[in-house]
Design a protein around this motif. Sequence first.
Motif, PDB file in Angstrom:
ATOM      1  N   ALA A  19       0.837  -1.208   0.000  1.00 50.99           N
ATOM      2  CA  ALA A  19       0.000   0.000   0.000  1.00 50.99           C
ATOM      3  C   ALA A  19       0.869   1.254   0.000  1.00 50.99           C
ATOM      4  O   ALA A  19       0.567   2.235  -0.693  1.00 50.99           O
ATOM      5  N   ALA A  20       1.959   1.230   0.759  1.00 48.32           N
ATOM      6  CA  ALA A  20       2.853   2.392   0.824  1.00 48.32           C
ATOM      7  C   ALA A  20       3.456   2.686  -0.544  1.00 48.32           C
ATOM      8  O   ALA A  20       3.548   3.853  -0.956  1.00 48.32           O
ATOM      9  N   GLU A  26       2.028   7.621  -5.960  1.00 49.96           N
ATOM     10  CA  GLU A  26       1.023   8.516  -6.519  1.00 49.96           C
ATOM     11  C   GLU A  26       1.125   9.928  -5.956  1.00 49.96           C
ATOM     12  O   GLU A  26       0.981  10.913  -6.685  1.00 49.96           O
ATOM     13  N   GLN A  27       1.376  10.040  -4.656  1.00 50.81           N
ATOM     14  CA  GLN A  27       1.315  11.343  -3.987  1.00 50.81           C
ATOM     15  C   GLN A  27       2.673  11.910  -3.597  1.00 50.81           C
ATOM     16  O   GLN A  27       2.780  13.103  -3.309  1.00 50.81           O
ATOM     17  N   GLY A  28       3.691  11.044  -3.543  1.00 51.28           N
ATOM     18  CA  GLY A  28       4.967  11.482  -3.001  1.00 51.28           C
ATOM     19  C   GLY A  28       5.037  11.184  -1.515  1.00 51.28           C
ATOM     20  O   GLY A  28       4.008  11.008  -0.847  1.00 51.28           O
ATOM     21  N   ILE A  29       6.251  11.142  -0.993  1.00 46.45           N
ATOM     22  CA  ILE A  29       6.440  10.803   0.418  1.00 46.45           C
ATOM     23  C   ILE A  29       5.959  11.918   1.334  1.00 46.45           C
ATOM     24  O   ILE A  29       5.192  11.694   2.274  1.00 46.45           O
ATOM     25  N   ALA A  30       6.417  13.138   1.066  1.00 50.74           N
ATOM     26  CA  ALA A  30       6.117  14.257   1.961  1.00 50.74           C
ATOM     27  C   ALA A  30       4.627  14.526   2.075  1.00 50.74           C
ATOM     28  O   ALA A  30       4.138  14.896   3.150  1.00 50.74           O
ATOM     29  N   ALA A  31       3.898  14.319   0.986  1.00 49.28           N
ATOM     30  CA  ALA A  31       2.470  14.651   0.969  1.00 49.28           C
ATOM     31  C   ALA A  31       1.582  13.529   1.514  1.00 49.28           C
ATOM     32  O   ALA A  31       0.372  13.710   1.649  1.00 49.28           O
ATOM     33  N   THR A  32       2.162  12.397   1.844  1.00 49.61           N
ATOM     34  CA  THR A  32       1.385  11.235   2.277  1.00 49.61           C
ATOM     35  C   THR A  32       1.371  11.115   3.796  1.00 49.61           C
ATOM     36  O   THR A  32       2.404  11.273   4.450  1.00 49.61           O
ATOM     37  N   LYS A  33       0.208  10.811   4.336  1.00 49.09           N
ATOM     38  CA  LYS A  33       0.065  10.543   5.761  1.00 49.09           C
ATOM     39  C   LYS A  33      -0.073   9.040   5.977  1.00 49.09           C
ATOM     40  O   LYS A  33      -0.594   8.321   5.122  1.00 49.09           O
ATOM     41  N   ALA A 103      10.318   2.825 -12.258  1.00 50.26           N
ATOM     42  CA  ALA A 103      10.930   4.150 -12.148  1.00 50.26           C
ATOM     43  C   ALA A 103      10.499   4.876 -10.883  1.00 50.26           C
ATOM     44  O   ALA A 103      11.229   5.707 -10.346  1.00 50.26           O
ATOM     45  N   VAL A 104       9.306   4.536 -10.366  1.00 52.99           N
ATOM     46  CA  VAL A 104       8.810   5.197  -9.169  1.00 52.99           C
ATOM     47  C   VAL A 104       9.750   4.970  -7.990  1.00 52.99           C
ATOM     48  O   VAL A 104       9.899   5.849  -7.133  1.00 52.99           O
ATOM     49  N   TRP A 105      10.407   3.806  -7.931  1.00 55.75           N
ATOM     50  CA  TRP A 105      11.331   3.543  -6.813  1.00 55.75           C
ATOM     51  C   TRP A 105      12.454   4.569  -6.782  1.00 55.75           C
ATOM     52  O   TRP A 105      12.855   5.035  -5.712  1.00 55.75           O
ATOM     53  N   HIS A 106      12.948   4.904  -7.945  1.00 54.57           N
ATOM     54  CA  HIS A 106      14.065   5.845  -8.004  1.00 54.57           C
ATOM     55  C   HIS A 106      13.602   7.257  -7.664  1.00 54.57           C
ATOM     56  O   HIS A 106      14.350   8.037  -7.068  1.00 54.57           O
ATOM     57  N   ALA A 110      15.082   9.501  -4.635  1.00 57.64           N
ATOM     58  CA  ALA A 110      15.520  10.882  -4.846  1.00 57.64           C
ATOM     59  C   ALA A 110      14.790  11.837  -3.922  1.00 57.64           C
ATOM     60  O   ALA A 110      15.397  12.765  -3.363  1.00 57.64           O
ATOM     61  N   GLU A 111      13.478  11.623  -3.729  1.00 61.24           N
ATOM     62  CA  GLU A 111      12.723  12.505  -2.848  1.00 61.24           C
ATOM     63  C   GLU A 111      13.196  12.379  -1.404  1.00 61.24           C
ATOM     64  O   GLU A 111      13.393  13.383  -0.704  1.00 61.24           O
TER      65      GLU A 111
END
Length: 225
Positions: A19-20, A26-33, A103-106, A110-111
């Motif tokens: 799920a993570a 989809e949302q990015g790390i910083a924007a996800t709760k 590609a999302v893993w990379h 990076a984020e």
Amino acid sequence: MTGRTRPTRAETRRRILDAAFAVFGEQGIAATKLTEVAAAAGLTKGAVYSSFASKDELVLALMEEHAAHRLEASLASFAEADDGGAGLANVAAVLMYEMRADAVWHRLLAEFFAMAHHDDRRRDALRRRRREVRDTIARALNRLAEGLDLELPLPAEEFAVVLLALSNGLAVEADIDDEAVPDGLLGRVLTLIAGDAVAKVQAAASDPAVQPPPERKSPSFPRTP
């Protein structure tokens, strides 16, 4: 009436990681709760915290698992090949496929790297986890070298860094401009790095002096009467 079976701890962890990946991607790390990750996993926030102490720990576990699995799978393809040259091609093919498919893993790496740049706690955590990933890959490289009687072109710990750097760097370049990274590029680079070692393995394999007889139980020379 049979009651509901609660998922095991391993199953819960797997659901959270899956799920993570979907939500972070989809949302990015910083924007996800974490509540959003829990909802996507069909679990409570408490269930997430029972497996991961924080969002940072969840992100790091996700990236560590993926990096180690991807590169170990690539190294396994080398060991299963009929010869060293085919093995190098297999490693490159697996890495290139995974690089383009995931590609999302990379982007997540990076984020998180950017988030950790001015945060000592995050930077130390990232450093520790990446060391664990490199150690896992180095152990796999050493097992591979021992199994094939192969001398690595670099110490396994350094070769692990090179593989990670190539994979991550090419993934970023491909994400920016896919045409800049042809499918055979990584294979050519690996050949430049390890070609001499592979050539030695192939030469040894083709040298009759170091090969056992084709059929140990049936001598190839005539028997004396």
